[in-house]
Motif scaffolding. Structure first.
Motif, PDB file in Angstrom:
ATOM      1  N   LYS A  81      51.201  45.227  32.555  1.00 35.19           N
ATOM      2  CA  LYS A  81      50.777  46.381  33.345  1.00 35.19           C
ATOM      3  C   LYS A  81      49.299  46.682  33.128  1.00 35.19           C
ATOM      4  O   LYS A  81      48.562  46.972  34.070  1.00 35.19           O
ATOM      5  N   GLU A  82      48.851  46.593  31.877  1.00 36.94           N
ATOM      6  CA  GLU A  82      47.442  46.906  31.607  1.00 36.94           C
ATOM      7  C   GLU A  82      46.482  45.921  32.278  1.00 36.94           C
ATOM      8  O   GLU A  82      45.362  46.291  32.629  1.00 36.94           O
ATOM      9  N   HIS A  83      46.922  44.677  32.495  1.00 36.51           N
ATOM     10  CA  HIS A  83      46.076  43.717  33.219  1.00 36.51           C
ATOM     11  C   HIS A  83      45.925  44.139  34.674  1.00 36.51           C
ATOM     12  O   HIS A  83      44.828  44.092  35.238  1.00 36.51           O
ATOM     13  N   PHE A  84      47.041  44.532  35.281  1.00 39.08           N
ATOM     14  CA  PHE A  84      46.975  45.003  36.668  1.00 39.08           C
ATOM     15  C   PHE A  84      46.117  46.260  36.774  1.00 39.08           C
ATOM     16  O   PHE A  84      45.320  46.400  37.703  1.00 39.08           O
ATOM     17  N   ASP A  85      46.268  47.167  35.816  1.00 42.27           N
ATOM     18  CA  ASP A  85      45.482  48.403  35.826  1.00 42.27           C
ATOM     19  C   ASP A  85      43.992  48.112  35.698  1.00 42.27           C
ATOM     20  O   ASP A  85      43.167  48.710  36.405  1.00 42.27           O
ATOM     21  N   THR A  86      43.652  47.202  34.805  1.00 43.14           N
ATOM     22  CA  THR A  86      42.245  46.824  34.620  1.00 43.14           C
ATOM     23  C   THR A  86      41.704  46.162  35.872  1.00 43.14           C
ATOM     24  O   THR A  86      40.604  46.479  36.335  1.00 43.14           O
ATOM     25  N   TRP A  87      42.480  45.236  36.433  1.00 40.11           N
ATOM     26  CA  TRP A  87      42.075  44.536  37.659  1.00 40.11           C
ATOM     27  C   TRP A  87      41.811  45.546  38.773  1.00 40.11           C
ATOM     28  O   TRP A  87      40.767  45.503  39.429  1.00 40.11           O
ATOM     29  N   LEU A  88      42.739  46.466  38.971  1.00 40.04           N
ATOM     30  CA  LEU A  88      42.579  47.466  40.033  1.00 40.04           C
ATOM     31  C   LEU A  88      41.401  48.388  39.771  1.00 40.04           C
ATOM     32  O   LEU A  88      40.678  48.753  40.704  1.00 40.04           O
ATOM     33  N   SER A  89      41.200  48.775  38.540  1.00 39.36           N
ATOM     34  CA  SER A  89      40.085  49.655  38.205  1.00 39.36           C
ATOM     35  C   SER A  89      38.750  48.990  38.543  1.00 39.36           C
ATOM     36  O   SER A  89      37.878  49.605  39.172  1.00 39.36           O
ATOM     37  N   HIS A  90      38.588  47.730  38.139  1.00 47.65           N
ATOM     38  CA  HIS A  90      37.352  47.002  38.453  1.00 47.65           C
ATOM     39  C   HIS A  90      37.211  46.778  39.962  1.00 47.65           C
ATOM     40  O   HIS A  90      36.114  46.886  40.511  1.00 47.65           O
ATOM     41  N   PHE A  91      38.313  46.464  40.613  1.00 47.13           N
ATOM     42  CA  PHE A  91      38.294  46.216  42.057  1.00 47.13           C
ATOM     43  C   PHE A  91      37.848  47.479  42.798  1.00 47.13           C
ATOM     44  O   PHE A  91      36.921  47.447  43.603  1.00 47.13           O
ATOM     45  N   ASN A  92      38.519  48.587  42.499  1.00 50.72           N
ATOM     46  CA  ASN A  92      38.214  49.832  43.193  1.00 50.72           C
ATOM     47  C   ASN A  92      36.802  50.320  42.899  1.00 50.72           C
ATOM     48  O   ASN A  92      36.096  50.773  43.812  1.00 50.72           O
ATOM     49  N   SER A  93      36.377  50.248  41.654  1.00 52.38           N
ATOM     50  CA  SER A  93      35.029  50.725  41.325  1.00 52.38           C
ATOM     51  C   SER A  93      33.962  49.863  41.990  1.00 52.38           C
ATOM     52  O   SER A  93      32.936  50.385  42.433  1.00 52.38           O
ATOM     53  N   THR A  94      34.220  48.565  42.104  1.00 51.59           N
ATOM     54  CA  THR A  94      33.257  47.684  42.775  1.00 51.59           C
ATOM     55  C   THR A  94      33.108  48.082  44.239  1.00 51.59           C
ATOM     56  O   THR A  94      31.990  48.201  44.748  1.00 51.59           O
ATOM     57  N   ILE A  95      34.215  48.294  44.906  1.00 50.35           N
ATOM     58  CA  ILE A  95      34.156  48.715  46.307  1.00 50.35           C
ATOM     59  C   ILE A  95      33.450  50.059  46.417  1.00 50.35           C
ATOM     60  O   ILE A  95      32.541  50.229  47.243  1.00 50.35           O
ATOM     61  N   ASP A  96      33.838  51.007  45.584  1.00 48.67           N
ATOM     62  CA  ASP A  96      33.262  52.357  45.655  1.00 48.67           C
ATOM     63  C   ASP A  96      31.754  52.367  45.395  1.00 48.67           C
ATOM     64  O   ASP A  96      31.041  53.215  45.928  1.00 48.67           O
ATOM     65  N   GLU A  97      31.272  51.439  44.580  1.00 41.25           N
ATOM     66  CA  GLU A  97      29.840  51.369  44.278  1.00 41.25           C
ATOM     67  C   GLU A  97      29.006  50.867  45.457  1.00 41.25           C
ATOM     68  O   GLU A  97      27.798  51.111  45.506  1.00 41.25           O
TER      69      GLU A  97
END
Length: 123
Positions: A81-97
């Motif tokens: 679960k923590e891998h998916f959470d990390t992946w999503l966090s980086h994915f979303n922050s990259t888009i948002d930036e």
């Protein structure tokens, strides 16, 4: 800030996203040890761009089975679960930036859906 408009925008997201993934010791081993993605990043980015062009803009051209590819990786080294959470966090922050708008939101929503489905199917 503009919305995602084309393949060039998607490639920018993928490059910046992978910069974060490869710098994060909690997840980078999937790309450097479990697989060899880090050794052919530009080719990988092109595949990802085709996937996202099809997903966002209905362009077509992606013929791989994304779930089976990731299942093979999971079978070598289980995603937690923590891998998916990390992946999503980086994915979303990259888009948002870099982007905001309909396609940026759609890309984040689809990534969440894919991560959720993988977690259900793989475990």
């Amino acid at each position: 800030m503009n919305d995602i408009e084309n393949r060039r925008d998607i490639l920018l997201i993928m490059r910046k996203f992978y910069d974060k993934l490869l710098a994060d010791d909690s997840i980078n081993f999937f790309f450097t040890k479990v697989t060899t993605v880090d050794q052919h990043l530009e080719a990988h980015f092109e595949i990802l761009a085709t996937f996202w062009e099809q997903s966002l803009f209905l362009k077509g051209g992606y013929f791989n089975n994304m779930f089976s590819i990731h299942k093979e990786v999971h079978d070598k080294q289980p995603f937690k679960k923590e891998h998916f959470d990390t992946w999503l966090s980086h994915f979303n922050s990259t888009i948002d930036e870099h982007f905001q708008g309909k396609y940026a939101d759609q890309m984040k929503t689809q990534a969440l859906s894919m991560a959720t489905i993988m977690q259900i199917k793989f475990n």
